[in-house]
Scaffold this motif. Structure first.
Motif, mmCIF file in Angstrom:
data_model
loop_
_atom_site.group_PDB
_atom_site.id
_atom_site.type_symbol
_atom_site.label_atom_id
_atom_site.label_comp_id
_atom_site.label_asym_id
_atom_site.label_seq_id
_atom_site.Cartn_x
_atom_site.Cartn_y
_atom_site.Cartn_z
ATOM 1 N N LEU A 148 0.782 -1.234 0.000
ATOM 2 C CA LEU A 148 0.000 0.000 0.000
ATOM 3 C C LEU A 148 0.816 1.287 0.000
ATOM 4 O O LEU A 148 0.320 2.318 -0.409
ATOM 5 C CB LEU A 148 -0.962 0.012 1.188
ATOM 6 N N VAL A 149 2.052 1.236 0.446
ATOM 7 C CA VAL A 149 2.857 2.445 0.502
ATOM 8 C C VAL A 149 3.419 2.731 -0.893
ATOM 9 O O VAL A 149 4.081 1.880 -1.487
ATOM 10 C CB VAL A 149 4.001 2.299 1.532
ATOM 11 N N PRO A 150 3.133 3.929 -1.427
ATOM 12 C CA PRO A 150 3.661 4.278 -2.748
ATOM 13 C C PRO A 150 5.190 4.311 -2.722
ATOM 14 O O PRO A 150 5.797 4.719 -1.737
ATOM 15 C CB PRO A 150 3.108 5.680 -3.000
ATOM 16 N N ARG A 151 5.779 3.863 -3.825
ATOM 17 C CA ARG A 151 7.236 3.873 -3.916
ATOM 18 C C ARG A 151 7.644 3.991 -5.374
ATOM 19 O O ARG A 151 6.858 3.705 -6.276
ATOM 20 C CB ARG A 151 7.835 2.616 -3.298
ATOM 21 N N ASN A 201 -1.873 -1.904 -7.324
ATOM 22 C CA ASN A 201 -3.285 -1.698 -7.621
ATOM 23 C C ASN A 201 -3.881 -3.049 -7.997
ATOM 24 O O ASN A 201 -3.439 -3.671 -8.951
ATOM 25 C CB ASN A 201 -3.420 -0.704 -8.784
ATOM 26 N N GLY A 202 -4.866 -3.494 -7.247
ATOM 27 C CA GLY A 202 -5.471 -4.786 -7.514
ATOM 28 C C GLY A 202 -6.356 -4.809 -8.735
ATOM 29 O O GLY A 202 -6.748 -5.856 -9.213
ATOM 30 N N ILE A 203 -6.656 -3.633 -9.274
ATOM 31 C CA ILE A 203 -7.548 -3.559 -10.425
ATOM 32 C C ILE A 203 -6.729 -3.728 -11.695
ATOM 33 O O ILE A 203 -5.832 -2.961 -11.975
ATOM 34 C CB ILE A 203 -8.290 -2.209 -10.469
ATOM 35 N N LYS A 225 -0.694 1.910 -9.800
ATOM 36 C CA LYS A 225 -1.246 3.213 -10.169
ATOM 37 C C LYS A 225 -0.272 4.283 -9.688
ATOM 38 O O LYS A 225 0.356 4.145 -8.635
ATOM 39 C CB LYS A 225 -2.641 3.435 -9.593
ATOM 40 N N ALA A 226 -0.138 5.324 -10.483
ATOM 41 C CA ALA A 226 0.756 6.428 -10.144
ATOM 42 C C ALA A 226 0.135 7.237 -9.020
ATOM 43 O O ALA A 226 -1.054 7.550 -9.046
ATOM 44 C CB ALA A 226 1.002 7.300 -11.355
#
Length: 133
Positions: A24-27, A74-76, A115-116
């Motif tokens: 979940l943490v953006p990187r 992103n799970g989508i 996802k960005a």
């Protein structure tokens, strides 16, 4: 016995926290060195047209843009299709990496969807490459 159950409980919680942080943490997932990339090909997912870029300015711009974007898992996954497939090559024409841009800041990379979250993929630049040819 109670101590063992308590340690197991905290172990499971710790593992869950690590998994959540990883997913979940953006990187930033790209850290390319532009001087190691000699060529970029871009496949347009709409019309199938392939562009090959070897000019240093074009290659540097794409590399800088990819390196500057932070992504979150992103799970989508997209139902079908893609906008652009970007492939990077070294000086020996060996493929370094491939990224599929699915639109709206989403990418598919190494069978994972992202996802960005910080900065965005510069889709206008890719569009202009095709319209200015």
């Amino acid at each position: 016995m109670k101590r063992r159950v308590l340690l197991s409980f905290f172990g499971v919680i710790s593992i869950l926290i690590v998994v959540l942080v990883i997913t979940l943490v953006p990187r930033r997932i790209f850290n390319y060195e532009a001087e190691n990339i000699a060529k970029v090909t871009i496949l347009n997912g709409i019309n199938g047209e392939l562009i090959e870029l070897t000019e240093k300015d074009d290659v540097d711009r794409i590399v800088y843009n990819l390196n500057s974007v932070s992504f979150q898992r992103n799970g989508i996954s997209p139902k079908a299709g893609f906008s652009y497939k970007v492939t990077l090559y070294d000086k020996n024409d060996k493929q370094i990496d491939s990224i599929t841009i699915t639109g709206n800041g989403n990418i598919s990379y190494k069978q994972t969807n992202y996802k960005a979250t910080k900065n965005k993929i510069d889709l206008k630049y890719y569009e202009n490459l095709y319209t200015n040819r």
